[in-house]
Write an enzyme that holds these catalytic residues in place. Sequence first.
Site, PDB file in Angstrom:
ATOM      1  N   ALA A  40       0.873  -1.170   0.000  1.00  0.00           N
ATOM      2  CA  ALA A  40       0.000   0.000   0.000  1.00  0.00           C
ATOM      3  C   ALA A  40       0.908   1.216   0.000  1.00  0.00           C
ATOM      4  CB  ALA A  40      -0.916   0.012   1.216  1.00  0.00           C
ATOM      5  N   SER A  41       0.393   2.329  -0.507  1.00  0.00           N
ATOM      6  CA  SER A  41       1.268   3.481  -0.713  1.00  0.00           C
ATOM      7  C   SER A  41       1.628   4.225   0.563  1.00  0.00           C
ATOM      8  CB  SER A  41       0.622   4.457  -1.699  1.00  0.00           C
ATOM      9  OG  SER A  41       0.562   3.878  -2.981  1.00  0.00           O
ATOM     10  N   THR A  42       0.699   4.333   1.484  1.00  0.00           N
ATOM     11  CA  THR A  42       0.955   5.106   2.697  1.00  0.00           C
ATOM     12  C   THR A  42       0.497   4.341   3.919  1.00  0.00           C
ATOM     13  OG1 THR A  42      -1.189   6.215   2.841  1.00  0.00           O
ATOM     14  CG2 THR A  42       0.447   7.187   1.358  1.00  0.00           C
ATOM     15  N   ASP A  97      -2.736  10.906  -0.799  1.00  0.00           N
ATOM     16  CA  ASP A  97      -2.241   9.756  -1.558  1.00  0.00           C
ATOM     17  C   ASP A  97      -3.088   9.521  -2.801  1.00  0.00           C
ATOM     18  OD1 ASP A  97      -0.727   7.172  -1.800  1.00  0.00           O
ATOM     19  OD2 ASP A  97      -2.775   6.421  -1.608  1.00  0.00           O
ATOM     20  N   GLU A 155      -3.300   6.843  -4.893  1.00  0.00           N
ATOM     21  CA  GLU A 155      -3.946   5.540  -5.034  1.00  0.00           C
ATOM     22  C   GLU A 155      -5.166   5.435  -4.119  1.00  0.00           C
ATOM     23  OE1 GLU A 155      -1.338   2.225  -4.789  1.00  0.00           O
ATOM     24  OE2 GLU A 155       0.126   3.083  -6.159  1.00  0.00           O
TER      25      GLU A 155
END
Length: 207
Positions: free
Chosen positions: A9-11, A165, A167
């Site tokens: 996951a991005s964050t 974010d 995404e």
Amino acid sequence: MFIRAYLRASTSEQDANRAKSSLKKFVSGFSKRIASFYIENKSGNSLDRPELIRLLDESESGDVLLVESIDRLTRLSPDDWKTLVASINEKGISVVSLDLPTSHLTFGSFPSDDFMRSILSAINNMLLEILAASAYKEYRERERKQKEGIVKAQQKGLYHGRQPDLEAHDRIASFTEAGFSINKTAEAVGVSRSTVIRVRKRLKNLD
């Protein structure tokens, strides 16, 4: 064959563990189990991902790199994607993704005929490249729209603080359009209710 699942996951606002149960259920359908999970919160647009690097370092020829979708593995630029693919091929690893049906043959009955094996491998590789390119294109498009949205929000005096974010924003927008409730959207994306509410409000203001 060791199946090594990669979850990204991005964050930290997103839950990288979200797809764990889906991956377990998928491999159990082939009477297999996942040997290791590699989980991290990093952008898919960067090669600087310690857990992905560790997965590659610990893998042996014949192992499987399992992901929920190709965009969990890459949102890389074409050059960086080539670098990652070269590392994967050098290790002799097979990529299996839930959104790439041809890759599922790795767990099923792969044709014994050399010609058919070559054809199916070529098709799988082509589809993998298409999905990787699409993931990068979607990332850049969201990045462009996000920047445009921030400029509009700044002009209206609505934007303050760090850039959200991309995404998570995209996934929240998708679930919102599909009619999911705030709770269901938060659960599916792996973010808090407040994040969903904040993003929905911002989307509404930018319409």
